[in-house]
Design a protein around this motif. Structure first.
Motif, mmCIF file in Angstrom:
data_model
loop_
_atom_site.group_PDB
_atom_site.id
_atom_site.type_symbol
_atom_site.label_atom_id
_atom_site.label_comp_id
_atom_site.label_asym_id
_atom_site.label_seq_id
_atom_site.Cartn_x
_atom_site.Cartn_y
_atom_site.Cartn_z
ATOM 1 N N ASN A 6 -6.971 11.774 -6.874
ATOM 2 C CA ASN A 6 -7.794 13.385 -7.957
ATOM 3 C C ASN A 6 -8.607 14.382 -6.777
ATOM 4 O OD1 ASN A 6 -8.196 14.602 -10.491
ATOM 5 N ND2 ASN A 6 -10.303 13.995 -10.841
ATOM 6 N N SER A 7 -7.270 14.549 -6.678
ATOM 7 C CA SER A 7 -8.045 15.833 -5.246
ATOM 8 C C SER A 7 -8.792 17.583 -5.713
ATOM 9 C CB SER A 7 -6.777 16.030 -3.724
ATOM 10 O OG SER A 7 -6.537 14.691 -3.405
ATOM 11 N N GLY A 8 -9.603 17.339 -5.224
ATOM 12 C CA GLY A 8 -9.906 18.871 -5.224
ATOM 13 C C GLY A 8 -9.899 19.694 -4.654
ATOM 14 N N CYS A 64 -1.072 17.581 3.071
ATOM 15 C CA CYS A 64 -1.353 15.964 1.627
ATOM 16 C C CYS A 64 -0.779 16.472 0.757
ATOM 17 C CB CYS A 64 -2.586 16.724 1.302
ATOM 18 S SG CYS A 64 -3.131 17.937 0.060
ATOM 19 N N SER A 65 0.012 15.059 0.407
ATOM 20 C CA SER A 65 1.225 14.767 -0.749
ATOM 21 C C SER A 65 0.592 14.900 -2.414
ATOM 22 C CB SER A 65 2.296 14.141 -0.419
ATOM 23 O OG SER A 65 1.302 12.954 -1.158
ATOM 24 N N ILE A 66 1.377 15.377 -2.646
ATOM 25 C CA ILE A 66 0.907 15.271 -4.520
ATOM 26 C C ILE A 66 0.900 13.876 -4.785
ATOM 27 C CG2 ILE A 66 3.345 15.735 -5.440
ATOM 28 C CD1 ILE A 66 0.430 17.939 -6.881
ATOM 29 N N SER A 119 -8.047 21.400 0.994
ATOM 30 C CA SER A 119 -7.987 22.407 2.359
ATOM 31 C C SER A 119 -6.986 21.531 3.024
ATOM 32 C CB SER A 119 -9.739 23.103 2.572
ATOM 33 O OG SER A 119 -10.517 21.731 2.635
ATOM 34 N N SER A 120 -6.599 20.052 2.817
ATOM 35 C CA SER A 120 -5.283 19.674 3.403
ATOM 36 C C SER A 120 -3.942 20.018 2.973
ATOM 37 C CB SER A 120 -5.299 18.499 3.483
ATOM 38 O OG SER A 120 -5.908 18.047 2.285
ATOM 39 N N GLN A 121 -3.406 21.283 2.013
ATOM 40 C CA GLN A 121 -3.238 21.340 1.078
ATOM 41 C C GLN A 121 -1.494 21.315 2.220
ATOM 42 O OE1 GLN A 121 -3.802 26.190 0.244
ATOM 43 N NE2 GLN A 121 -3.387 24.687 -1.401
ATOM 44 N N GLY A 174 -0.650 10.990 4.908
ATOM 45 C CA GLY A 174 -2.391 9.879 5.134
ATOM 46 C C GLY A 174 -3.160 11.128 6.087
ATOM 47 N N THR A 175 -3.421 11.886 5.423
ATOM 48 C CA THR A 175 -4.801 12.542 5.728
ATOM 49 C C THR A 175 -6.290 11.967 4.255
ATOM 50 O OG1 THR A 175 -4.761 14.729 3.524
ATOM 51 C CG2 THR A 175 -3.280 14.642 5.818
ATOM 52 N N GLY A 176 -6.151 11.149 3.698
ATOM 53 C CA GLY A 176 -7.042 10.270 3.372
ATOM 54 C C GLY A 176 -8.538 9.902 3.746
ATOM 55 N N VAL A 193 0.183 -0.770 -0.229
ATOM 56 C CA VAL A 193 -0.172 -0.370 0.177
ATOM 57 C C VAL A 193 1.300 1.508 -0.386
ATOM 58 C CG1 VAL A 193 -1.766 1.272 0.940
ATOM 59 C CG2 VAL A 193 -1.704 -1.122 1.895
ATOM 60 N N ALA A 194 0.872 1.941 -1.629
ATOM 61 C CA ALA A 194 1.400 3.497 -0.556
ATOM 62 C C ALA A 194 0.551 4.588 0.317
ATOM 63 C CB ALA A 194 0.426 3.544 -1.965
ATOM 64 N N ARG A 195 1.769 5.045 0.845
ATOM 65 C CA ARG A 195 1.350 6.229 1.822
ATOM 66 C C ARG A 195 1.846 7.471 1.523
ATOM 67 N NH1 ARG A 195 -1.243 6.398 7.618
ATOM 68 N NH2 ARG A 195 -0.590 7.960 8.455
HETATM 69 C C1 LIG Z 1 -8.869 17.786 7.099
HETATM 70 C C2 LIG Z 1 -8.181 17.904 5.820
HETATM 71 C C3 LIG Z 1 -9.043 18.701 4.929
HETATM 72 C C4 LIG Z 1 -9.096 17.659 3.489
HETATM 73 N N1 LIG Z 1 -9.763 18.666 2.774
HETATM 74 C C5 LIG Z 1 -10.029 18.031 1.161
HETATM 75 C C6 LIG Z 1 -10.288 18.910 -0.107
HETATM 76 O O1 LIG Z 1 -10.651 20.156 0.707
HETATM 77 N N2 LIG Z 1 -10.118 17.914 -1.040
HETATM 78 C C7 LIG Z 1 -9.819 16.742 -1.317
HETATM 79 O O2 LIG Z 1 -9.776 16.597 -2.748
HETATM 80 N N3 LIG Z 1 -9.514 15.900 -0.279
HETATM 81 C C8 LIG Z 1 -9.326 16.907 0.669
HETATM 82 N N4 LIG Z 1 -8.742 16.068 2.165
HETATM 83 C C9 LIG Z 1 -8.729 14.520 1.917
HETATM 84 C C10 LIG Z 1 -6.711 14.240 1.991
HETATM 85 O O3 LIG Z 1 -6.310 15.219 1.793
HETATM 86 C C11 LIG Z 1 -6.945 14.122 -0.063
HETATM 87 O O4 LIG Z 1 -6.807 13.174 -0.128
HETATM 88 C C12 LIG Z 1 -5.258 14.027 -0.148
HETATM 89 O O5 LIG Z 1 -5.075 14.170 -1.825
HETATM 90 C C13 LIG Z 1 -4.283 12.924 0.451
HETATM 91 O O6 LIG Z 1 -3.209 12.965 0.339
HETATM 92 P P1 LIG Z 1 -1.671 11.983 1.078
HETATM 93 O O7 LIG Z 1 -0.328 12.877 0.983
HETATM 94 O O8 LIG Z 1 -2.446 12.343 2.682
HETATM 95 O O9 LIG Z 1 -2.550 10.496 0.761
HETATM 96 P P2 LIG Z 1 -2.443 9.547 1.700
HETATM 97 O O10 LIG Z 1 -4.364 9.197 2.769
HETATM 98 O O11 LIG Z 1 -1.346 9.332 2.159
HETATM 99 O O12 LIG Z 1 -3.264 8.245 0.225
HETATM 100 C C14 LIG Z 1 -4.093 8.745 -0.425
HETATM 101 C C15 LIG Z 1 -4.520 6.820 -1.249
HETATM 102 O O13 LIG Z 1 -3.191 7.630 -2.647
HETATM 103 C C16 LIG Z 1 -2.601 6.702 -2.449
HETATM 104 N N5 LIG Z 1 -1.349 6.798 -2.681
HETATM 105 C C17 LIG Z 1 -0.144 7.917 -1.594
HETATM 106 N N6 LIG Z 1 0.453 8.529 -2.576
HETATM 107 C C18 LIG Z 1 0.995 7.647 -3.491
HETATM 108 C C19 LIG Z 1 1.979 7.890 -4.571
HETATM 109 N N7 LIG Z 1 3.107 8.420 -4.571
HETATM 110 N N8 LIG Z 1 1.621 6.692 -5.663
HETATM 111 C C20 LIG Z 1 0.365 6.108 -5.643
HETATM 112 N N9 LIG Z 1 -0.756 5.954 -4.916
HETATM 113 C C21 LIG Z 1 -0.455 6.871 -3.618
HETATM 114 C C22 LIG Z 1 -2.591 5.840 -0.986
HETATM 115 O O14 LIG Z 1 -2.900 4.674 -1.581
HETATM 116 C C23 LIG Z 1 -4.282 6.279 -0.231
HETATM 117 O O15 LIG Z 1 -5.267 4.885 -1.737
HETATM 118 C C24 LIG Z 1 -8.392 16.348 3.231
HETATM 119 C C25 LIG Z 1 -8.495 15.457 4.075
HETATM 120 C C26 LIG Z 1 -8.424 16.572 5.627
HETATM 121 C C27 LIG Z 1 -7.593 15.421 6.919
#
Ligand SMILES: Cc1cc2nc3c(=O)[nH]c(=O)nc-3n(C[C@H](O)[C@H](O)[C@H](O)COP(=O)(O)OP(=O)(O)OC[C@H]3O[C@@H](n4cnc5c(N)ncnc54)[C@H](O)[C@@H]3O)c2cc1C
Length: 489
Positions: free
Chosen positions: A155-157, A146-148, A141-143, A80-82, A75-77
């Motif tokens: 496909n975040s918005g 959260c990682s790119i 809003s987690s910008q 961890g804000t998903g 599993v990729a991470r």
């Molecule tokens: C307070 C808060 C506000 C938020 N607001 C928004 C918002 O406005 N809009 C929105 O769209 N989301 C929002 N989110 C959700 C979240 O932040 C997004 O989904 C974000 O893109 C997740 O990024 P991450 O790095 O934390 O990914 P993770 O949670 O670590 O992983 C998310 C998914 O991506 C996969 N993944 C991670 N890295 C990779 C990689 N390098 N290659 C392939 N797969 C990978 C993981 O397996 C998992 O399925 C919010 C979350 C929180 C907690």
């Protein structure tokens, strides 16, 4: 029997990690492993079998190849804000965390693009180019955290994606490690099938992104923000439709209903107009002359739709004050309810009034309150289903309401997720939206990338194991919101 044969596949794999990673990049200590047991949807938890912190595509590929050799899932991470349990680990698998891959590899202003590693945070890209008058447009809003890589996978918005599009519209290429352990480049310029498009939003099921080329956008010359107060949500909804019908595409149009306003007022004293049944936050950006022209149209439409008060931000401070209530809305709900479910669905904009009326009926039928906060411009609802888990049966009723809201979205031509993804949380809703044939066809795509099903298994697609699972509930604000690191829209 030789000792080695008694080991599980995961243990055999772990023993070989030392050959491909430095010692400090492998975590097996049970206490440290627990740090990674959930993502932002804390309801679902599993302690990973082993965690690795690779530094570069070669190391990711080496780990993925070992997983293939041993038949071990991975599993990729990112950060961890998903919010759908997408990065939920496997107890029998490897969690591949990209937090050491945080380099901005190249900034190419003449071609308006940047190449970054997957662990780079969304906001860090903007910060790297802001001085030159550019920014990276999608703004979850987690910008800050959260990682790119996570953005690409989901496909975040964000609030400003109405005008500028989601992540898929801003990614030009990606280097990925396939589930076979090959390092390949997918590009928007490739001829043939749009494999980059298939990868974006695939929630970690088609491989791991190890380098991402993003589009950079020019910062707008002017920004105007206004707040319009209406007596009813229908009037606010009418204004949204009329603004879009007039050919104006604001950078953002956000709506909150009376309950969400009440919560925001209790939490941050946003001083939105008293007696409002709904407020709209509309932001316009672009060349100054265009913004001024559009602003006049938006103000007129809001008044014609029944706005009884309109406030226009005259400074950055006033703009922040308008946004404060909206940005605090999710966390603020904790002030008026001990627990709540954050739902994420999307409907065609024109269906918003009917879906909101349907949510009203559900509130009455089940005696459950729902605060509505949404990206009105693109029909992305975030209903917050409130309940008190000390009242017998209330949590269960809230779960039913939460699921019924998704049914409403589907009935009105929408989807079970607007931006938070399917992950583990909504996999069980997929059959409500897709036929068996649809799901089988999607599996064919997955199998083309990952015939052995080792990349993030159990996510997106329903399996019997997920039946009967409940959606995630939240008590109080998300920890990231409390830490001031994220705002939840
Ligand atoms: C307070 C808060 C506000 C938020 N607001 C928004 C918002 O406005 N809009 C929105 O769209 N989301 C929002 N989110 C959700 C979240 O932040 C997004 O989904 C974000 O893109 C997740 O990024 P991450 O790095 O934390 O990914 P993770 O949670 O670590 O992983 C998310 C998914 O991506 C996969 N993944 C991670 N890295 C990779 C990689 N390098 N290659 C392939 N797969 C990978 C993981 O397996 C998992 O399925 C919010 C979350 C929180 C907690």
């Amino acid at each position: 029997m030789p000792e080695l044969e008694k080991l599980t596949a995961l243990e055999r794999l772990t023993a070989r990690l030392a050959a491909v990673l430095p010692p400090d990049a492998v975590i097996t200590d049970p206490v440290r492993l627990r740090t990674y047991e959930c993502d932002g949807l804390t309801y679902h938890r599993a302690t990973p079998g082993v965690v690795v912190l690779p530094d570069g595509a070669e190391q990711v590929a080496a780990v993925v190849r070992l997983c293939g050799e041993h038949g071990v899932p991975f599993v990729a991470r990112g950060s961890g804000t998903g919010l759908s349990g997408g990065a939920l680990p496997r107890t029998d698998g490897v969690l591949i965390v990209t937090s050491r891959m945080r380099r901005i590899v190249e900034i190419d202003i003449p071609n308006r693009r940047a190449v970054v590693e997957p662990g780079v945070t969304n906001l860090a890209i903007t910060e790297a180019v802001r001085d030159q008058g550019y920014y990276y447009a999608p703004d979850p809003s987690s910008q800050q955290v959260c990682s790119i890589g996570g953005n690409v996978a989901e496909n975040s918005g964000g609030a400003h994606c109405l005008k500028y599009g989601f992540t898929v519209n801003h990614v030009l290429a990606a280097e990925i490690v396939t589930p076979d352990g090959d390092i390949v480049e997918l590009s928007a310029m490739d001829a043939g099938y749009d494999l980059l498009g298939a990868f974006i939003g695939s929630e970690g099921t088609l491989g791991i992104a190890t380098k991402i080329t993003v589009r950079l956008s020019r910062a707008p010359e002017a920004v105007t923000t206004l707040l319009a107060a209406f007596t009813s949500i229908e009037a606010g909804g009418h204004a949204v439709s009329a603004i879009i019908a007039a050919g104006v595409v604001p950078a953002a149009i956000e709506m909150m209903d009376a309950l969400a306003i009440e919560a925001a007022e209790a939490a941050v004293h946003c001083r939105y107009p008293a007696g409002a049944g709904a407020v709209l936050v509309v932001e316009l950006d672009g060349p100054r002359a265009e913004v001024e022209h559009q602003f006049a149209a938006v103000e007129r439409i809001c008044r014609d739709s029944g706005a009884f008060e309109i406030r226009v931000a005259a400074s950055a401070e006033e703009r922040a004050a308008i946004w404060k209530g909206r940005k605090s809305a999710f966390a603020a709900v904790g002030r008026i309810s001990p627990a709540y479910i954050v739902q994420d669905g999307v409907v065609p904009r024109t269906a918003l009034p009917r879906v909101l009326a349907g949510i009203d009926r559900l509130q009455e039928e089940f005696g459950i309150r729902v605060a509505n906060v949404f990206h009105a411009g693109d029909g992305n609802l975030h209903p917050l289903v409130l309940f008190d888990d000390s009242v017998p049966g209330e949590a269960e009723r809230a779960e039913i309401v939460s699921g019924r809201i998704l049914d409403l979205c589907i009935e009105h031509g929408g989807s079970i997720t607007g931006e938070h993804g399917v992950g583990v949380d909504k996999a069980r809703y997929m059959p409500r939206m897709f036929t068996g044939d649809d799901l089988d066809t999607m599996q064919l795509v997955r199998c083309a990338f990952d015939p052995r099903g080792l990349a993030n298994p159990g996510k997106v697609f329903p399996t019997p194991r997920l039946c009967g699972e409940v959606p995630g509930v939240r008590k109080g604000a998300h920890p990231l919101v409390e830490a001031g690191l994220a705002e939840q829209f």
